[in-house]
Design a protein around this motif. Structure first.
Motif, short mmCIF file in Angstrom:
data_model
loop_
_atom_site.label_atom_id
_atom_site.label_comp_id
_atom_site.label_asym_id
_atom_site.label_seq_id
_atom_site.Cartn_x
_atom_site.Cartn_y
_atom_site.Cartn_z
N UNK A 154 0.84 -1.20 0.00
CA UNK A 154 0.00 0.00 0.00
C UNK A 154 0.87 1.25 0.00
N UNK A 155 1.92 1.25 0.80
CA UNK A 155 2.81 2.41 0.87
C UNK A 155 3.53 2.62 -0.46
N UNK A 188 3.91 6.06 -5.37
CA UNK A 188 3.99 6.15 -6.83
C UNK A 188 2.86 6.97 -7.45
N UNK A 189 2.02 7.57 -6.61
CA UNK A 189 0.88 8.33 -7.12
C UNK A 189 1.35 9.54 -7.92
N UNK A 190 0.73 9.81 -9.05
CA UNK A 190 1.09 10.99 -9.84
C UNK A 190 0.98 12.30 -9.05
N UNK A 191 0.10 12.37 -8.07
CA UNK A 191 0.01 13.57 -7.24
C UNK A 191 1.28 13.76 -6.41
N UNK A 192 1.94 12.67 -6.04
CA UNK A 192 3.22 12.78 -5.34
C UNK A 192 4.25 13.39 -6.27
N UNK A 193 4.33 12.85 -7.47
CA UNK A 193 5.31 13.34 -8.45
C UNK A 193 5.07 14.81 -8.80
N UNK A 194 3.79 15.23 -8.81
CA UNK A 194 3.44 16.60 -9.18
C UNK A 194 3.59 17.58 -8.02
N UNK A 217 1.62 17.65 -5.29
CA UNK A 217 0.32 17.97 -4.70
C UNK A 217 0.31 17.67 -3.21
N UNK A 218 0.84 16.53 -2.83
CA UNK A 218 0.78 16.09 -1.44
C UNK A 218 2.02 16.52 -0.66
N UNK A 219 1.78 17.05 0.54
CA UNK A 219 2.88 17.36 1.44
C UNK A 219 3.09 16.25 2.46
N UNK A 220 2.05 15.44 2.69
CA UNK A 220 2.15 14.36 3.67
C UNK A 220 1.19 13.25 3.26
N UNK A 221 1.66 12.01 3.38
CA UNK A 221 0.82 10.84 3.10
C UNK A 221 1.03 9.83 4.21
N UNK A 222 -0.08 9.41 4.81
CA UNK A 222 -0.05 8.37 5.83
C UNK A 222 -0.80 7.16 5.30
N UNK A 223 -0.26 5.98 5.54
CA UNK A 223 -0.91 4.74 5.13
C UNK A 223 -1.12 3.90 6.37
N UNK A 224 -2.39 3.50 6.61
CA UNK A 224 -2.72 2.76 7.81
C UNK A 224 -3.64 1.58 7.45
N UNK A 225 -3.51 0.47 8.16
CA UNK A 225 -4.47 -0.61 7.99
C UNK A 225 -5.87 -0.11 8.29
N UNK A 226 -6.85 -0.64 7.58
CA UNK A 226 -8.25 -0.21 7.73
C UNK A 226 -9.15 -1.42 7.81
N UNK A 227 -9.97 -1.47 8.83
CA UNK A 227 -10.92 -2.58 9.02
C UNK A 227 -12.32 -2.08 8.70
N UNK A 228 -12.95 -2.68 7.70
CA UNK A 228 -14.31 -2.31 7.32
C UNK A 228 -15.27 -2.93 8.35
N UNK A 229 -16.08 -2.10 8.96
CA UNK A 229 -17.08 -2.58 9.93
C UNK A 229 -18.49 -2.38 9.39
N UNK A 230 -18.75 -1.20 8.84
CA UNK A 230 -20.06 -0.88 8.29
C UNK A 230 -19.86 -0.27 6.90
N UNK A 231 -20.73 -0.33 6.00
CA UNK A 231 -22.04 -0.95 6.08
C UNK A 231 -21.97 -2.45 5.98
#
Length: 99
Positions: A71-72, A77-83, A85-99
């Motif tokens: 994921x990281x 590799x996102x084009x917004x990184x290359x351009x 656009x982003x000053x900070x990117x955090x990647x975290x595990x995500x558990x779907x609970x709902x819906x």
């Protein structure tokens, strides 16, 4: 497993976003076609779905990857990184609970 990719834009990012948007959307469409995209979208800078020239303050992408490292790597590799656009990117595990 799903991962949340939480991105914060640099100030006045709208022109940078507009330039890199087609390539950014293309990558998201690929995740969608592979059945791995849960949700993706930008954070408007003002309280409306179409912020116009106010632009956006960041983005949220929730997608399935094999690992946090994968994921990281994808986020880095996102084009917004290359351009710039982003000053900070955090990647975290995500558990779907709902819906």
């Amino acid at each position: 497993m799903y991962y949340a990719i939480i991105c914060e834009d640099v100030d006045n990012s709208l022109p940078l976003r507009q330039q890199a948007r087609p390539a950014h959307i293309e990558r998201l469409q690929q995740l969608k076609a592979e059945g791995r995209l849960l949700v993706a979208g930008p954070h408007p800078a003002v309280d409306t779905s179409d912020p116009g020239s106010a632009g956006f303050t960041g983005s949220l992408i929730v997608a399935e990857f094999d690992s946090l490292t994968a994921a990281q790597t994808w986020a880095d590799s996102d084009p917004y990184m290359d351009a710039g656009v982003y000053q900070k990117v955090s990647v975290k595990p995500f558990k779907v609970v709902l819906p």
